[in-house]
Design an enzyme around this catalytic site. Structure first.
Site, PDB file in Angstrom:
ATOM      1  N   ASP A  17       0.808  -1.222   0.000  1.00  0.00           N
ATOM      2  CA  ASP A  17       0.000   0.000   0.000  1.00  0.00           C
ATOM      3  C   ASP A  17       0.838   1.268   0.000  1.00  0.00           C
ATOM      4  OD1 ASP A  17      -2.264  -1.652   0.130  1.00  0.00           O
ATOM      5  OD2 ASP A  17      -2.189  -1.703   2.308  1.00  0.00           O
ATOM      6  N   LYS A  20       1.894   2.101  -5.164  1.00  0.00           N
ATOM      7  CA  LYS A  20       2.399   1.541  -6.435  1.00  0.00           C
ATOM      8  C   LYS A  20       1.441   1.848  -7.580  1.00  0.00           C
ATOM      9  CE  LYS A  20       2.444  -2.493  -4.410  1.00  0.00           C
ATOM     10  NZ  LYS A  20       2.217  -2.152  -2.995  1.00  0.00           N
ATOM     11  N   GLY A  44      -4.533  -4.257  -3.748  1.00  0.00           N
ATOM     12  CA  GLY A  44      -5.505  -3.211  -4.036  1.00  0.00           C
ATOM     13  C   GLY A  44      -4.714  -1.985  -4.431  1.00  0.00           C
ATOM     14  N   HIS A  45      -4.744  -1.645  -5.705  1.00  0.00           N
ATOM     15  CA  HIS A  45      -3.938  -0.534  -6.217  1.00  0.00           C
ATOM     16  C   HIS A  45      -4.878   0.589  -6.646  1.00  0.00           C
ATOM     17  CE1 HIS A  45      -0.403  -3.476  -7.186  1.00  0.00           C
ATOM     18  NE2 HIS A  45      -0.733  -3.446  -5.924  1.00  0.00           N
ATOM     19  N   GLN A 224       1.998  -6.216  -3.413  1.00  0.00           N
ATOM     20  CA  GLN A 224       2.544  -6.374  -2.056  1.00  0.00           C
ATOM     21  C   GLN A 224       3.916  -5.684  -1.977  1.00  0.00           C
ATOM     22  OE1 GLN A 224       1.162  -9.637  -3.518  1.00  0.00           O
ATOM     23  NE2 GLN A 224      -0.646  -8.537  -2.895  1.00  0.00           N
TER      24      GLN A 224
HETATM   25  P1  GDP Z   1      -0.665   0.316  -3.561  1.00  0.00           P
HETATM   26  O1  GDP Z   1      -1.269  -0.950  -3.065  1.00  0.00           O
HETATM   27  O2  GDP Z   1       0.809   0.360  -3.333  1.00  0.00           O
HETATM   28  O3  GDP Z   1      -1.024   0.630  -4.986  1.00  0.00           O
HETATM   29  O4  GDP Z   1      -1.283   1.482  -2.664  1.00  0.00           O
HETATM   30  P2  GDP Z   1      -2.843   1.662  -2.270  1.00  0.00           P
HETATM   31  O5  GDP Z   1      -3.580   2.139  -3.467  1.00  0.00           O
HETATM   32  O6  GDP Z   1      -3.362   0.444  -1.593  1.00  0.00           O
HETATM   33  O7  GDP Z   1      -2.740   2.758  -1.138  1.00  0.00           O
HETATM   34  C1  GDP Z   1      -2.174   4.009  -1.379  1.00  0.00           C
HETATM   35  C2  GDP Z   1      -3.241   5.087  -1.069  1.00  0.00           C
HETATM   36  O8  GDP Z   1      -2.609   6.347  -0.956  1.00  0.00           O
HETATM   37  C3  GDP Z   1      -4.254   5.236  -2.187  1.00  0.00           C
HETATM   38  O9  GDP Z   1      -5.494   5.559  -1.629  1.00  0.00           O
HETATM   39  C4  GDP Z   1      -3.710   6.395  -3.019  1.00  0.00           C
HETATM   40  O10 GDP Z   1      -4.736   7.111  -3.700  1.00  0.00           O
HETATM   41  C5  GDP Z   1      -3.114   7.251  -1.941  1.00  0.00           C
HETATM   42  N1  GDP Z   1      -1.955   8.059  -2.352  1.00  0.00           N
HETATM   43  C6  GDP Z   1      -0.970   7.759  -3.242  1.00  0.00           C
HETATM   44  N2  GDP Z   1      -0.037   8.729  -3.260  1.00  0.00           N
HETATM   45  C7  GDP Z   1      -0.429   9.653  -2.378  1.00  0.00           C
HETATM   46  C8  GDP Z   1       0.133  10.898  -1.908  1.00  0.00           C
HETATM   47  O11 GDP Z   1       1.219  11.324  -2.299  1.00  0.00           O
HETATM   48  N3  GDP Z   1      -0.574  11.575  -0.951  1.00  0.00           N
HETATM   49  C9  GDP Z   1      -1.750  11.129  -0.442  1.00  0.00           C
HETATM   50  N4  GDP Z   1      -2.355  11.865   0.475  1.00  0.00           N
HETATM   51  N5  GDP Z   1      -2.312   9.972  -0.859  1.00  0.00           N
HETATM   52  C10 GDP Z   1      -1.651   9.247  -1.792  1.00  0.00           C
HETATM   53  P1  IMO Z   2      -0.831  -4.220  -2.251  1.00  0.00           P
HETATM   54  O1  IMO Z   2      -0.423  -4.774  -3.581  1.00  0.00           O
HETATM   55  C1  IMO Z   2      -0.918  -4.619   2.092  1.00  0.00           C
HETATM   56  C2  IMO Z   2      -0.964  -8.719   3.649  1.00  0.00           C
HETATM   57  C3  IMO Z   2      -2.194  -9.141   4.419  1.00  0.00           C
HETATM   58  C4  IMO Z   2      -1.564 -10.125   5.407  1.00  0.00           C
HETATM   59  C5  IMO Z   2      -0.497 -10.803   4.569  1.00  0.00           C
HETATM   60  C6  IMO Z   2      -0.936 -12.147   3.979  1.00  0.00           C
HETATM   61  O2  IMO Z   2      -2.129  -3.483  -2.286  1.00  0.00           O
HETATM   62  O3  IMO Z   2       0.268  -3.463  -1.616  1.00  0.00           O
HETATM   63  P2  IMO Z   2      -2.551 -12.773   1.957  1.00  0.00           P
HETATM   64  O4  IMO Z   2      -4.019 -12.505   1.750  1.00  0.00           O
HETATM   65  O5  IMO Z   2      -1.692 -12.236   0.888  1.00  0.00           O
HETATM   66  O6  IMO Z   2      -2.275 -14.227   2.245  1.00  0.00           O
HETATM   67  O7  IMO Z   2      -2.188 -11.990   3.319  1.00  0.00           O
HETATM   68  O8  IMO Z   2      -0.197  -9.917   3.511  1.00  0.00           O
HETATM   69  N1  IMO Z   2      -1.207  -8.187   2.299  1.00  0.00           N
HETATM   70  C7  IMO Z   2      -1.147  -6.900   1.976  1.00  0.00           C
HETATM   71  N2  IMO Z   2      -0.961  -5.801   2.744  1.00  0.00           N
HETATM   72  N3  IMO Z   2      -1.033  -4.491   0.746  1.00  0.00           N
HETATM   73  C8  IMO Z   2      -1.193  -5.590  -0.038  1.00  0.00           C
HETATM   74  O9  IMO Z   2      -1.168  -5.525  -1.382  1.00  0.00           O
HETATM   75  C9  IMO Z   2      -1.308  -6.849   0.572  1.00  0.00           C
HETATM   76  N4  IMO Z   2      -1.493  -8.110   0.108  1.00  0.00           N
HETATM   77  C10 IMO Z   2      -1.413  -8.919   1.168  1.00  0.00           C
HETATM   78  O10 IMO Z   2      -2.800  -8.052   5.064  1.00  0.00           O
HETATM   79  O11 IMO Z   2      -0.911  -9.412   6.432  1.00  0.00           O
HETATM   80 MG    MG Z   3      -2.812  -1.593  -1.815  1.00  0.00          MG
END
Ligand code: GDP
Ligand code: IMO
Ligand code: MG
Length: 434
Positions: A17, A20, A44-45, A224
């Site tokens: 999270d 990416k 979840g991206h 991840q």
């Molecule tokens: P990922 O799994 O690495 O793609 O990241 P996620 O999408 O799960 O979580 C990142 C969250 O931070 C998302 O809700 C993005 O919209 C948000 N985000 C990304 N870059 C920034 C930033 O520079 N500032 C803020 N406030 N939010 C951001």
């Molecule tokens: P992105 O791509 C954050 C975590 C779960 C748990 C562990 C194992 O959005 O960064 P799983 O369901 O994969 O067997 O769970 O990994 N986890 C993540 N945490 N971002 C993710 O993906 C994750 N995918 C799995 O919360 O701790």
């Molecule tokens: Mg994510």
């Protein structure tokens, strides 16, 4: 072979999270192929465009750019029902993937009994805090040679025999009282759900090798992150794939020389969702502030994320593991308005010494206390698009961060929208995006 050396990997450097999805979406217009190579719908991206947010789980985050061909490599595990929902949501928002999507015939399918087994384990004492999406059991079935691959869908007459061994092991494990659909229903519903995907299933390895030889630019989208890697993360509190660099090669069938640069993605602080070691965790008002200001609730499960200061030792470990060329530091704006900002530079052990070495065993993390260096806070960085406009205090903090992980910053993000952030001048991203 093309001499234009620009194939780029985007890898998470913390516990996921990091942002990416935003970076992949931002860079995608400069790439022809956008490739997922591991993970499944545990990812979840989030991509934010003009204030509208789109969450992608299995579809590569280049989806919003019509010029991008999207590849789901052999290292991914796929839930086809969820994939269909994702395609429908994209379609409803005007993004059509027809003619620009290929799914590997060697990618494994997440089946209902994988999800049931994941949830059953999570109900017990040894829970990991998984996303409950059946990811672990799907990878176990793969390693146990009981997996079902997308290519098997081309042989419906033998599908029941492919599914049976894994299905029966799960049934034995869960016992007679478990609410599992019958094997016949699993087969029947898989064939129905899979039908629209049949034209998309292909040899992604050949597709990517040909793309590389033509000189297509290829962007690899990690899911991840390194601290969740099955080998290099905080085992056993990890996911079941290699989310660090090695997984890119096994998960696509491309050789290392097909990759040119590695961009590591890290938040300006640290979060983790699920159980496991997290020395940075702050249970106080500052931790809660980061959670609220950063909206730190999971994209996939909605769970609150654990929050703490930037942890240099874990990020440096991730940089070493992946050979990171440059950092994308995300969500700097979330630290806006704080009186002071902390940076974890090491861990104090029970004996009172300070170390930057990460324990290999979960038990050895216990008793490690973060050694925090504090920096003066700043008013606002939100939406800044030139690093020259950063407040001096934010500069000082970022300089210390770079020094502690020994990798330069290539991109800085100051808000969720595509437009909010800046490429650092003189870094490898600058000519790539020119
Ligand atoms: P990922 O799994 O690495 O793609 O990241 P996620 O999408 O799960 O979580 C990142 C969250 O931070 C998302 O809700 C993005 O919209 C948000 N985000 C990304 N870059 C920034 C930033 O520079 N500032 C803020 N406030 N939010 C951001
Ligand atoms: P992105 O791509 C954050 C975590 C779960 C748990 C562990 C194992 O959005 O960064 P799983 O369901 O994969 O067997 O769970 O990994 N986890 C993540 N945490 N971002 C993710 O993906 C994750 N995918 C799995 O919360 O701790
Ligand atoms: Mg994510």
């Amino acid at each position: 072979m093309s001499l234009v050396r620009t194939n780029l990997a985007i890898l998470g450097l913390q516990w996921g999270d990091e942002g990416k999805g935003k970076v992949v979406d931002l860079l995608s217009p400069k790439f022809r192929q956008v490739v997922r190579f591991q993970g499944g719908n545990n990812a979840g991206h989030t991509v934010v465009v003009d204030g509208q947010s789109i969450a992608l789980h299995q579809v590569p985050s280049g989806a919003l750019h019509p010029g991008c061909f999207l590849v789901v490599g052999n290292g991914v595990v796929l839930n086809l029902e969820v994939f269909q929902q994702e395609l429908d949501r994209l379609q409803a928002r005007g993004f059509d993937l027809t003619g620009r999507l290929m799914l590997s015939d060697k990618a494994h399918i997440i089946l209902p009994h994988h999800i049931a087994l994941d949830l059953w384990r999570e109900g017990g004492a040894n829970k990991i805090g998984t996303t409950g999406r059946g990811i672990g059991p799907a990878y176990e079935a793969k390693a146990g040679r009981m997996g079902v691959r997308l290519g098997d869908l081309h042989h419906p007459e033998t599908l029941a025999d492919r599914i049976r061994p894994g299905y029966e092991e799960v049934r034995l494990r869960l016992g007679a009282g478990a609410e599992l659909p019958s094997l016949e229903r699993v087969v029947e519903s898989l064939l129905r759900i899979a039908e629209p995907f049949l034209p998309f299933i292909g040899d992604t390895q050949n597709h990517l090798v040909a793309a590389w030889e033509r000189g297509d630019r290829i962007l690899f989208e990690g899911a991840q992150a390194t601290l969740l890697d099955i080998d290099h993360g905080t085992y056993p509190f990890v996911t079941s794939s290699n989310c660090s660099l090695g997984g890119l090669f096994t998960g696509t069938g491309l050789p290392p020389k097909a990759l040119d640069k590695i961009l590591g993605i890290a938040k300006a602080y640290t979060t983790r969702v699920g159980s496991g070691p997290f020395p940075a965790e702050m249970h106080d008002a500052t931790g809660e502030h980061l959670r609220q200001a950063g909206r730190e609730f999971g994209t996939t499960t909605g769970r609150p994320r654990r929050c703490g200061w930037f942890d240099a030792p874990i990020t440096a470990h991730a940089c070493r593991t992946n050979g990171v060329d440059g950092l994308a530091i995300m969500k700097l704006d979330v630290l806006d308005g704080l009186d002071e900002v902390g940076l974890i530079v090491g861990y104090r052990t029970g004996e009172g010494t300070v170390t930057t070495k990460l324990p290999s065993c979960a038990a050895d993390w216990k008793g490690l206390k973060p050694e925090v260096k504090y920096f003066k806070g700043w008013a606002s960085t939100r939406g800044i698009t030139s690093h020259g406009k950063l407040p001096a205090e934010a500069h000082a903090y970022l300089e210390a961060l770079v020094e502690s992980v020994e990798v330069p910053i290539a991109y800085l993000s100051t808000g969720p929208d595509r437009a909010e952030g800046c490429i650092y001048p003189g870094t490898f991203l600058e000519p790539l995006l020119a």
